[in-house]
Design a protein around this motif. Structure first.
Motif, mmCIF file in Angstrom:
data_model
loop_
_atom_site.group_PDB
_atom_site.id
_atom_site.type_symbol
_atom_site.label_atom_id
_atom_site.label_comp_id
_atom_site.label_asym_id
_atom_site.label_seq_id
_atom_site.Cartn_x
_atom_site.Cartn_y
_atom_site.Cartn_z
ATOM 1 N N VAL A 225 71.038 -44.022 27.518
ATOM 2 C CA VAL A 225 71.396 -42.650 27.914
ATOM 3 C C VAL A 225 70.904 -41.697 26.821
ATOM 4 O O VAL A 225 71.177 -41.910 25.639
ATOM 5 N N MET A 226 70.196 -40.667 27.234
ATOM 6 C CA MET A 226 69.572 -39.762 26.272
ATOM 7 C C MET A 226 70.159 -38.362 26.386
ATOM 8 O O MET A 226 70.402 -37.872 27.493
ATOM 9 N N PHE A 227 70.382 -37.742 25.238
ATOM 10 C CA PHE A 227 70.882 -36.361 25.211
ATOM 11 C C PHE A 227 70.256 -35.635 24.020
ATOM 12 O O PHE A 227 70.277 -36.146 22.899
ATOM 13 N N ALA A 228 69.668 -34.468 24.279
ATOM 14 C CA ALA A 228 69.096 -33.615 23.228
ATOM 15 C C ALA A 228 68.165 -34.385 22.279
ATOM 16 O O ALA A 228 68.272 -34.274 21.064
ATOM 17 N N GLY A 229 67.274 -35.187 22.888
ATOM 18 C CA GLY A 229 66.254 -35.866 22.092
ATOM 19 C C GLY A 229 66.669 -37.145 21.419
ATOM 20 O O GLY A 229 65.884 -37.772 20.711
ATOM 21 N N ARG A 230 67.933 -37.565 21.622
ATOM 22 C CA ARG A 230 68.407 -38.791 20.976
ATOM 23 C C ARG A 230 69.058 -39.727 21.995
ATOM 24 O O ARG A 230 69.594 -39.270 23.008
ATOM 25 N N ILE A 231 69.042 -41.009 21.696
ATOM 26 C CA ILE A 231 69.759 -41.970 22.545
ATOM 27 C C ILE A 231 71.205 -41.992 22.074
ATOM 28 O O ILE A 231 71.477 -42.215 20.895
ATOM 29 N N VAL A 232 72.131 -41.729 23.003
ATOM 30 C CA VAL A 232 73.553 -41.691 22.631
ATOM 31 C C VAL A 232 74.284 -42.990 22.980
ATOM 32 O O VAL A 232 75.333 -43.285 22.422
ATOM 33 N N GLU A 233 73.707 -43.764 23.921
ATOM 34 C CA GLU A 233 74.344 -45.042 24.276
ATOM 35 C C GLU A 233 73.304 -45.949 24.921
ATOM 36 O O GLU A 233 72.423 -45.489 25.646
ATOM 37 N N SER A 247 81.119 -39.868 25.034
ATOM 38 C CA SER A 247 81.682 -38.842 25.944
ATOM 39 C C SER A 247 80.628 -38.303 26.918
ATOM 40 O O SER A 247 80.937 -37.959 28.058
ATOM 41 N N TYR A 248 79.359 -38.275 26.499
ATOM 42 C CA TYR A 248 78.301 -37.782 27.393
ATOM 43 C C TYR A 248 78.066 -38.767 28.542
ATOM 44 O O TYR A 248 77.937 -38.356 29.704
ATOM 45 N N THR A 249 78.052 -40.055 28.228
ATOM 46 C CA THR A 249 77.892 -41.075 29.276
ATOM 47 C C THR A 249 79.053 -40.995 30.258
ATOM 48 O O THR A 249 78.872 -41.067 31.476
ATOM 49 N N LYS A 250 80.266 -40.836 29.717
ATOM 50 C CA LYS A 250 81.453 -40.726 30.582
ATOM 51 C C LYS A 250 81.328 -39.537 31.536
ATOM 52 O O LYS A 250 81.694 -39.631 32.708
ATOM 53 N N SER A 251 80.814 -38.407 31.017
ATOM 54 C CA SER A 251 80.697 -37.210 31.872
ATOM 55 C C SER A 251 79.657 -37.434 32.973
ATOM 56 O O SER A 251 79.856 -37.033 34.118
ATOM 57 N N LEU A 252 78.552 -38.113 32.646
ATOM 58 C CA LEU A 252 77.528 -38.393 33.668
ATOM 59 C C LEU A 252 78.089 -39.309 34.758
ATOM 60 O O LEU A 252 77.875 -39.083 35.945
ATOM 61 N N LEU A 253 78.792 -40.344 34.331
ATOM 62 C CA LEU A 253 79.346 -41.301 35.299
ATOM 63 C C LEU A 253 80.427 -40.668 36.165
ATOM 64 O O LEU A 253 80.539 -40.977 37.356
ATOM 65 N N SER A 254 81.209 -39.772 35.572
ATOM 66 C CA SER A 254 82.297 -39.153 36.345
ATOM 67 C C SER A 254 81.767 -38.183 37.402
ATOM 68 O O SER A 254 82.491 -37.776 38.302
ATOM 69 N N ALA A 255 80.475 -37.832 37.292
ATOM 70 C CA ALA A 255 79.893 -36.879 38.253
ATOM 71 C C ALA A 255 79.256 -37.577 39.454
ATOM 72 O O ALA A 255 78.837 -36.920 40.404
ATOM 73 N N ILE A 256 79.198 -38.918 39.425
ATOM 74 C CA ILE A 256 78.567 -39.637 40.545
ATOM 75 C C ILE A 256 79.505 -39.610 41.754
ATOM 76 O O ILE A 256 80.647 -40.059 41.675
ATOM 77 N N PRO A 257 79.041 -39.062 42.893
ATOM 78 C CA PRO A 257 79.908 -39.015 44.081
ATOM 79 C C PRO A 257 80.146 -40.407 44.666
ATOM 80 O O PRO A 257 79.277 -41.273 44.604
ATOM 81 N N VAL A 271 84.518 -33.599 31.325
ATOM 82 C CA VAL A 271 83.648 -32.472 30.961
ATOM 83 C C VAL A 271 83.127 -32.679 29.539
ATOM 84 O O VAL A 271 83.895 -32.905 28.606
ATOM 85 N N PHE A 272 81.801 -32.621 29.421
ATOM 86 C CA PHE A 272 81.172 -32.781 28.108
ATOM 87 C C PHE A 272 80.802 -31.398 27.581
ATOM 88 O O PHE A 272 80.113 -30.644 28.252
ATOM 89 N N ASP A 273 81.263 -31.079 26.394
ATOM 90 C CA ASP A 273 80.997 -29.754 25.813
ATOM 91 C C ASP A 273 79.662 -29.779 25.049
ATOM 92 O O ASP A 273 79.591 -30.165 23.891
ATOM 93 N N HIS A 274 78.613 -29.365 25.752
ATOM 94 C CA HIS A 274 77.264 -29.384 25.171
ATOM 95 C C HIS A 274 77.183 -28.540 23.896
ATOM 96 O O HIS A 274 76.561 -28.930 22.910
ATOM 97 N N ASP A 275 77.817 -27.374 23.942
ATOM 98 C CA ASP A 275 77.650 -26.404 22.849
ATOM 99 C C ASP A 275 78.298 -26.856 21.540
ATOM 100 O O ASP A 275 77.755 -26.650 20.460
ATOM 101 N N SER A 276 79.466 -27.474 21.646
ATOM 102 C CA SER A 276 80.157 -27.822 20.405
ATOM 103 C C SER A 276 79.815 -29.232 19.906
ATOM 104 O O SER A 276 80.231 -29.635 18.834
ATOM 105 N N TYR A 277 79.029 -29.986 20.698
ATOM 106 C CA TYR A 277 78.694 -31.353 20.290
ATOM 107 C C TYR A 277 77.784 -31.320 19.060
ATOM 108 O O TYR A 277 76.747 -30.662 19.053
#
Length: 304
Positions: A225-233, A247-257, A271-277
Motif C-alpha cells: 500500500v502506497m501513500f505520498a511516495g512511500r510504502i506504508v504497509e 491507519s491508511y490501509t484501514k481507511s482504504l479497506l473501510s471504504a470498500i462497498p 477516516v485517515f487525516d491526510h493533512d496531519s499525517y
C-alpha cells in the motif's frame, strides 16, 4: 511461493523539479522484492506515486536515486543498445487507457506485430501473421480482428489487444498499470481472469498497479500500500485484508462497498487525516513474518 527474486527495488526515489524550482517527491525511497511467478499488487490513491514507480522500473523515467535490479542486473545501468533491447523484450507494460495507448492509424496486426518486427521474432510475413492470429485467439479475440483499426473495438477489446501486444515478445515480467480502471465493472473481471489464466499458462510475473483494493486482492499474492511516495504497509494479500495495521490501509479497506444493505447502513468508515499525517522518523519494519508497516520505534513496540 517460489522465492527466486525476479525484481529487487532498493531505496528507489523519483523526484521531479517544477518550473518554480520546487521538488515533487513522487517516489521517496521505496524498497520491495517481487518473486518469479507471483502477482505483486501496488495500491494507493491517485497521485501516490504508484504509476511513477512502474514507469521508473521499466526505464520510461530515469531514477533520481536507488536501484532496480531485474534478474540480478541494475536496469538503470544498462548502456548498450543490445542490453536495452534485451531488457525491453523481457519486461513489458500494459497501460491504463486502452483508448490512448493504441495508435489509431495502425491496424491491430501492425500494433501487435511491432515488437515482433523490432526483435526479429518471425522469419517471414506468413510466420508473423500466424503469430498475430495466435495471440488474438489467446486473448479471446479472433483472427478476423487483425485487419481492423482500434476505433472499431470496445474498451475491453482494446485492452485485450494491449495485452496481446505485451505478450507478442514473450516477456517474463509484465507491469500492468491500472489495466482495468477505464473499463466497465462487468468487463473488469473478464480482463483480470484473462490475466490470471495467461500467468498460469506462460509462467508470467506481474506488478499489478491499481487503486481498487477489492480487485487487487482477487489477483495478488502480496500487496504493498502506497501513500505520498512511500510504502506504508506490505503483506500477503489475505493477511493485509484480515489484519491491516496502518491507519491508511484501514481507511482504504473501510471504504470498500459490500453487497449487504444492513452492513452498509451501519458501516463504520475509518477516516485517515491526510493533512496531519507525519511519517517523520518512521521506517518500514517487519511486525511479523512478511508483514511490514511504516512506523516509528514506539508504534512498532505497540504493534508487536
Amino acid at each position: 511461493m517460489n522465492k527466486d527474486k525476479i525484481l529487487e527495488v532498493k531505496e528507489l526515489k523519483q523526484h521531479f523539479r517544477t518550473s518554480k524550482k520546487s521538488v515533487i517527491k513522487a517516489v521517496d525511497g521505496i524498497s520491495f522484492d517481487i518473486y518469479r511467478g507471483e502477482t505483486f499488487g501496488l495500491v494507493g490513491e491517485s497521485g501516490c506515486g504508484k504509476s511513477t514507480t512502474g514507469r521508473t522500473i521499466i526505464r520510461l523515467y530515469d531514477a533520481t536515486s536507488g536501484e532496480v535490479k531485474f534478474n540480478g542486473v541494475d536496469v538503470h545501468s544498462l548502456k548498450s543498445k543490445q542490453e536495452i533491447k534485451s531488457f525491453n523484450r523481457q519486461m513489458q507494460m500494459i497501460f491504463q487507457d486502452p483508448y490512448a495507448s493504441l495508435n489509431p492509424r495502425m491496424t491491430v496486426k501492425e500494433i501487435i506485430s511491432e515488437g515482433i518486427d523490432i526483435h526479429g521474432l518471425a522469419k517471414n510475413e506468413k510466420e508473423k501473421t500466424d503469430r498475430v492470429h495466435e495471440l488474438l485467439e489467446t486473448v479471446g479475440l479472433n483472427k478476423e480482428h487483425a485487419s481492423r483499426y482500434p476505433h472499431e473495438f470496445s474498451g475491453g477489446q482494446r485492452q485485450r489487444i494491449g495485452i496481446a501486444r505485451a505478450l507478442a515478445v514473450d516477456p517474463e515480467f509484465i507491469i500492468a498499470d491500472e489495466p482495468i480502471s477505464a473499463l466497465d465493472v462487468s468487463i473488469q473481471a473478464q480482463v483480470v481472469n484473462l490475466m490470471k489464466e495467461l500467468q498460469q499458462k506462460r509462467g508470467l510475473t506481474y506488478l499489478f498497479i491499481a487503486h481498487d483494493l477489492s480487485m487487487v486482492k482477487y489477483i495478488s499474492d502480496r500487496i504493498a500500500v502506497m501513500f505520498a511516495g512511500r510504502i506504508v504497509e506490505l503483506a500477503d494479500s489475505e493477511e493485509l485484508y484480515s489484519n491491516p495495521l496502518h491507519s491508511y490501509t484501514k481507511s482504504l479497506l473501510s471504504a470498500i462497498p459490500v453487497p449487504d444493505p444492513d452492513y452498509e447502513r451501519n458501516r463504520q468508515r475509518v477516516v485517515f487525516d491526510h493533512d496531519s499525517y507525519n511519517p517523520e522518523g518512521a521506517t518500514l519494519r517487519e511486525i511479523k513474518n512478511g508483514h511490514w508497516v511504516l512506523c516509528t520505534e514506539e508504534e512498532f513496540k505497540k504493534m508487536k
